[in-house]
Write a protein that holds these residues in place. Structure first.
Motif, PDB file in Angstrom:
ATOM      1  N   GLU A 145       0.837  -1.199   0.000  1.00 40.59           N
ATOM      2  CA  GLU A 145       0.000   0.000   0.000  1.00 40.59           C
ATOM      3  C   GLU A 145       0.873   1.250   0.000  1.00 40.59           C
ATOM      4  O   GLU A 145       1.831   1.350   0.754  1.00 40.59           O
ATOM      5  N   LYS A 146       0.525   2.227  -0.840  1.00 44.15           N
ATOM      6  CA  LYS A 146       1.389   3.379  -1.088  1.00 44.15           C
ATOM      7  C   LYS A 146       0.908   4.670  -0.430  1.00 44.15           C
ATOM      8  O   LYS A 146       1.140   5.758  -0.929  1.00 44.15           O
ATOM      9  N   GLY A 147       0.241   4.566   0.682  1.00 47.27           N
ATOM     10  CA  GLY A 147      -0.158   5.766   1.414  1.00 47.27           C
ATOM     11  C   GLY A 147      -1.324   6.503   0.808  1.00 47.27           C
ATOM     12  O   GLY A 147      -1.401   7.727   0.900  1.00 47.27           O
ATOM     13  N   SER A 148      -2.242   5.767   0.182  1.00 49.19           N
ATOM     14  CA  SER A 148      -3.427   6.400  -0.401  1.00 49.19           C
ATOM     15  C   SER A 148      -4.390   6.828   0.716  1.00 49.19           C
ATOM     16  O   SER A 148      -4.219   6.478   1.878  1.00 49.19           O
ATOM     17  N   GLN A 149      -5.404   7.572   0.321  1.00 51.16           N
ATOM     18  CA  GLN A 149      -6.386   8.076   1.280  1.00 51.16           C
ATOM     19  C   GLN A 149      -7.061   6.905   1.997  1.00 51.16           C
ATOM     20  O   GLN A 149      -7.604   6.008   1.365  1.00 51.16           O
ATOM     21  N   ARG A 150      -7.023   6.926   3.346  1.00 46.91           N
ATOM     22  CA  ARG A 150      -7.582   5.825   4.113  1.00 46.91           C
ATOM     23  C   ARG A 150      -8.943   6.212   4.690  1.00 46.91           C
ATOM     24  O   ARG A 150      -9.312   7.385   4.756  1.00 46.91           O
ATOM     25  N   VAL A 151      -9.688   5.200   5.148  1.00 43.28           N
ATOM     26  CA  VAL A 151     -11.023   5.410   5.728  1.00 43.28           C
ATOM     27  C   VAL A 151     -11.010   4.800   7.132  1.00 43.28           C
ATOM     28  O   VAL A 151     -11.158   3.574   7.283  1.00 43.28           O
ATOM     29  N   PRO A 152     -10.815   5.611   8.170  1.00 41.73           N
ATOM     30  CA  PRO A 152     -10.685   5.095   9.540  1.00 41.73           C
ATOM     31  C   PRO A 152     -11.862   4.229   9.988  1.00 41.73           C
ATOM     32  O   PRO A 152     -11.663   3.228  10.697  1.00 41.73           O
ATOM     33  N   GLU A 153     -13.074   4.587   9.590  1.00 43.06           N
ATOM     34  CA  GLU A 153     -14.247   3.814  10.012  1.00 43.06           C
ATOM     35  C   GLU A 153     -14.163   2.372   9.510  1.00 43.06           C
ATOM     36  O   GLU A 153     -14.493   1.424  10.228  1.00 43.06           O
ATOM     37  N   ILE A 154     -13.713   2.214   8.272  1.00 44.75           N
ATOM     38  CA  ILE A 154     -13.588   0.867   7.708  1.00 44.75           C
ATOM     39  C   ILE A 154     -12.453   0.109   8.390  1.00 44.75           C
ATOM     40  O   ILE A 154     -12.572  -1.091   8.680  1.00 44.75           O
ATOM     41  N   GLU A 155     -11.373   0.794   8.691  1.00 45.49           N
ATOM     42  CA  GLU A 155     -10.255   0.132   9.365  1.00 45.49           C
ATOM     43  C   GLU A 155     -10.654  -0.333  10.764  1.00 45.49           C
ATOM     44  O   GLU A 155     -10.211  -1.398  11.226  1.00 45.49           O
ATOM     45  N   ASN A 156     -11.511   0.431  11.427  1.00 42.21           N
ATOM     46  CA  ASN A 156     -12.012  -0.008  12.731  1.00 42.21           C
ATOM     47  C   ASN A 156     -12.847  -1.274  12.588  1.00 42.21           C
ATOM     48  O   ASN A 156     -12.759  -2.193  13.422  1.00 42.21           O
ATOM     49  N   GLN A 157     -13.647  -1.353  11.536  1.00 41.31           N
ATOM     50  CA  GLN A 157     -14.449  -2.544  11.295  1.00 41.31           C
ATOM     51  C   GLN A 157     -13.563  -3.747  10.974  1.00 41.31           C
ATOM     52  O   GLN A 157     -13.866  -4.875  11.381  1.00 41.31           O
TER      53      GLN A 157
END
Length: 233
Positions: A107-119
Motif C-alpha cells: 500500500e502506497k499511502g493512499s487516502q484511508r477510511v478510519p471507520e472501515i479500518e475499525n471494522q
C-alpha cells in the motif's frame, strides 16, 4: 509401550496448540500492522512465516514417526490424521496473515477510511475469538464445542458483507479512496478465508472425537442461512 505412545501423543497435542497460539498472534500482528500502516511490523509478520512452516513440518514429522514406531490402533490413527489435517489448515491461516502483511507493505499511502479500518479490526477480533474457541475444543476433544465454534463463521461472513458494502459506499462518495478500498477488499477476503479454515479445523475435531466427517460450514450446510441473516441481500 502404550504409556510411551500416549506420552508422545500428548506432546503432539501440545505442539499443535502452540502452533495455534502462534498463528493467532500472527493474525493480530498482521491486522494491527495494516490498520496502523506499520510496515516494519508487517515485515516481522512476513519474516515469522518460516517459523509457522517449520512448525507444520515438525508436527508432520513427529506424527509420522508416531505412526511408524508405535503402531497405533484405529482410534489413535484417526486422532493423528486429524492433527495432520488441522495443522495444514493452521499453516494456511498463517499464509493469509502474511498476505495481509504483504498488502500493508504494498500500500502506497493512499487516502484511508478510519471507520472501515475499525471494522476490519473488529472482524479480526472475531476471527481470533473463533480460533481461541477452536483450540479450546481441540484441547478438550469436544465435538459439540467445535460445532458451536464453526457456527460463528456465519457472523464473520455477515461482517464481511457489511464491510464490503461500506467500502463500496466509501469509494462512491470519494474517488480518492479507490486505491485504499482495493486493499480493504483484499484484507477482508483473507480474513473471511481464515474463518473458513477454522471451520475446517472444527470438522477435524469432530472427526477425531466422534469418528464422523461432517459439513460444518454454515454457508454450505445451509446455503440460504446467510441470505436470511442479511435480509435477502
Amino acid at each position: 509401550m502404550r504409556a510411551l505412545f500416549e506420552d508422545e501423543l500428548k506432546k503432539l497435542h501440545v505442539r499443535f496448540s502452540e502452533m495455534g497460539i502462534n498463528v493467532s498472534e500472527q493474525i493480530y500482528r498482521a491486522t494491527k500492522a495494516f490498520v496502523d500502516h506499520d510496515k516494519q511490523l508487517a515485515q516481522e509478520v512476513i519474516d515469522y512465516d518460516n517459523e509457522t512452516n517449520d512448525d507444520e513440518m515438525g508436527l508432520e514429522k513427529q506424527a509420522l514417526e508416531l505412526i511408524a514406531l508405535q503402531q497405533p490402533v484405529a482410534t489413535d490413527f484417526r486422532v493423528i490424521i486429524s492433527i495432520l489435517k488441522a495443522s495444514s489448515d493452521l499453516e494456511r491461516v498463517g499464509d493469509h496473515a502474511v498476505g495481509i502483511a504483504r498488502e500493508t507493505i504494498r500500500e502506497k499511502g493512499s487516502q484511508r477510511v478510519p471507520e472501515i479500518e475499525n471494522q476490519i479490526s473488529k472482524m479480526s477480533d472475531e476471527i481470533r475469538e473463533m480460533l481461541s474457541g477452536v483450540l479450546d475444543a481441540y484441547a478438550a476433544n469436544d465435538d459439540a464445542k467445535a460445532t458451536a465454534v464453526a457456527k460463528k463463521d456465519i457472523e464473520v461472513d455477515k461482517h464481511y458483507i457489511e464491510i464490503r458494502d461500506a467500502i463500496t459506499k466509501a469509494v462512491a462518495g470519494d474517488s480518492t479512496t479507490a486505491a485504499a478500498t482495493s486493499s480493504y477488499l483484499l484484507v477482508i477476503k483473507l480474513l473471511e478465508r481464515i474463518g473458513d479454515h477454522l471451520v475446517n479445523i472444527s470438522e477435524w475435531i469432530v472427526y477425531s472425537s466422534a469418528g464422523k466427517i461432517v459439513e460444518l460450514n454454515p454457508g454450505k450446510s445451509d446455503p440460504e442461512l446467510l441470505s436470511r441473516i442479511m435480509g435477502g441481500k
